[in-house]
Enzyme design. Structure first.
Site, PDB file in Angstrom:
ATOM      1  CB  SER A 161      -1.312   0.297   1.322  1.00 30.81           C
ATOM      2  OG  SER A 161       0.143  -0.006   2.338  1.00 30.81           O
ATOM      3  CE  LYS A 162      -2.771   4.791  -2.851  1.00 30.03           C
ATOM      4  NZ  LYS A 162      -3.452   6.437  -3.289  1.00 30.03           N
ATOM      5  NE  ARG A 163      -1.606   3.659   5.297  1.00 31.53           N
ATOM      6  CZ  ARG A 163      -2.006   2.618   6.379  1.00 31.53           C
ATOM      7  NH1 ARG A 163      -1.503   2.452   6.912  1.00 31.53           N
ATOM      8  NH2 ARG A 163      -2.323   1.814   5.347  1.00 31.53           N
ATOM      9  CE  LYS A 164       3.476  -0.670   7.298  1.00 29.38           C
ATOM     10  NZ  LYS A 164       2.080  -1.924   7.640  1.00 29.38           N
TER      11      LYS A 164
END
Ligand code: GLU
Length: 464
Positions: free
Chosen positions: A251-254
């Site tokens: 995901s974009k966060r990691k």
């Protein structure tokens, strides 16, 4: 004839790295069988469309070198390849399904559906439509004539086992009672993914539907549609979803997720594709580095493992470094020039490559390592004020170097360090920071040779 496809939805900035993985597998499977690789744009969710997304997706796929045979921008025998331009086709098949009683009209209000959902949730049952409109089709059609909004739903049969074979997962079975009467045509007249995907895969003669695991649960509905329409089924293969190293969904966060981000950082497309090839698959000889051609030759869909592989940027970076190391200097020069948009003079780039090639993991590392060749340092990693005297001596000494070659520069400096009684480490650190601004740099004497005598003297002069 093998025909594979990816069917991206233009609802993001670019193609997701996970979808690029699916694209690679589809592309390779088509290439392996001298088949065709198709890109269809699934833009049926009009609310989520992002302007420019389709163009960006196609551009990125091209930059990765996954050339395709049919798509929205190059056309093909089965065009149009954009689903929003195929609405009459979906309507035709929705009508056919209704006629065959495999689908039906539904005019239930949002409120009723919500209520139904809540009741079922309270009963701890899976949320499902209760087929309320199925038994009152005449009435429903009259309501539609009067202008009531409606949808078309798939009529899922009761208590039936639905089976299909997945090349990666083997036989998949599910009881129809677990499936909802899926909406096929929405109230805006657009088809849902489920109807459109089946119709298009059939009409576009797709032989292998290779897609991400997240669509596995939808496949039984698709099987029902193929059956109802009397169409042969394609071969299905659901590839694993890439995960972050901590096993969570990519995901974009990691992890950066857009495929072009990696190119912008100076990763090489061939290294990324090599890395992606190893997601859920390993080379029969356990090789880690191999060309795309070799991958096409040795890989088989059935050897892909179904467990979610970890996409590890550290490993990817390592692999990219290996590709850089293997590259001929001349080719690397061209890549660096392109990457830096020809901002740096070609001859200097050419001379500096042997000094930094081994240290580069990405093309962008070149900028970090070599910027000082092209501009004077703006800041220094060390306080050089206290070194003025020594710097002055260095300058006098360097001035006397007649033949400006790295070994001569080195000798002269060693001599001076000894004469002044300064520790070699400290001495050269001072010189290094004066020349490059940084405590870490490519080999100093060689760098100074490339910088040129005049430039080196000037850099010291500015500090004394
Ligand atoms: N539009 C779907 C996606 O964006 C395609 C799924 C499929 O390949 O069937 O992933």
């Amino acid at each position: 004839m093998v025909r594979t496809r990816i069917a991206p939805s233009p609802t993001g900035e670019d193609i997701h790295i996970g979808n690029l993985y699916t694209a690679l597998i589809n592309w390779a499977w088509a290439k392996k069988h001298q088949g065709k690789f198709i890109i269809r744009i699934e833009d049926t969710d009009q609310e989520r469309l992002i302007k420019g997304s389709e163009e960006k997706i196609l551009q990125t796929i091209k930059e990765y070198g996954l050339n395709y045979d049919e798509s929205t921008d190059i056309g093909g025998l089965y065009q149009p390849y954009r689903q929003s331009e195929r609405l009459p086709i979906y309507k035709k098949y929705a009508d056919e399904l209704i006629k065959k009683k495999a689908a039906y009209f539904c005019t239930c209000s949002k409120e009723r559906l919500l209520e139904l959902r809540e009741i079922r949730q309270k009963q701890k049952k899976i949320p499902k439509y209760d087929k309320h409109c199925l038994s009152r089709q005449k009435e429903v059609q009259a309501e539609i004539k009067k202008g009531k909004p409606f949808v078309v739903r798939l009529n899922i049969p009761e208590a039936k086992e639905i089976k299909f074979k997945d090349l990666i997962r083997g036989e998949v079975k599910i009881m129809s009672d677990n499936l909802d009467d899926q909406v096929l045509i929405k109230s805006d007249g657009f088809p849902t993914y489920h109807l459109a995907v089946v119709v298009d895969d059939y009409l576009m003669k797709i032989s292998h539907v290779i897609r991400a695991e997240e669509w596995l649960a939808s496949t039984p509905k698709h099987i029902l549609l193929y059956k109802a329409l009397g169409w042969p089924q394609p071969v299905f293969a659901h590839v694993p979803i890439l995960r972050n190293p901590d096993r969570s969904k990519l995901s974009k966060r990691k992890n950066p997720v857009w495929a072009s981000w990696y190119l912008d950082q100076g990763y090489l497309p061939e290294a990324i594709l090599n890395y992606l090839a190893l997601m859920g698959w390993s080379h029969p000889e356990q090789k880690e580095i191999f060309s795309l051609d070799e991958f096409v030759k040795v890989f088989d869909l059935k050897d892909i493992k179904s467990v979610g592989p970890a996409f590890d940027q550290v490993k990817l970076e390592w692999m990219n470094g290996q590709y850089i190391r293997q590259m001929k200097n001349e080719k690397l020069k061209i890549k660096i020039l392109e990457f830096t948009e020809n901002k740096y003079p070609e001859n200097i780039v050419g001379k500096t490559i042997p000094l930094v090639k081994e240290r580069m993991k990405k093309l962008s590392d070149y900028i970090f390592l070599c910027e000082f060749f092209f501009q004077k340092p703006e800041k220094y990693d060390l306080d050089l004020l206290s070194k003025k005297e020594l710097l002055g001596k260095m300058r006098d000494s360097l001035e006397k170097v007649t033949e400006w070659k790295s070994d001569k520069i080195g000798e002269k400096m060693q001599e001076l360090a000894k004469k002044e009684g300064v520790k070699t480490g400290d001495f050269f650190m001072t010189l290094r920071v004066a020349m490059t601004g940084k405590k870490i740099s490519p080999p100093l004497n060689e760098s100074m040779e490339i910088l040129g005598k005049e430039e080196c003297l000037e850099r010291i002069k500015n500090l004394t």
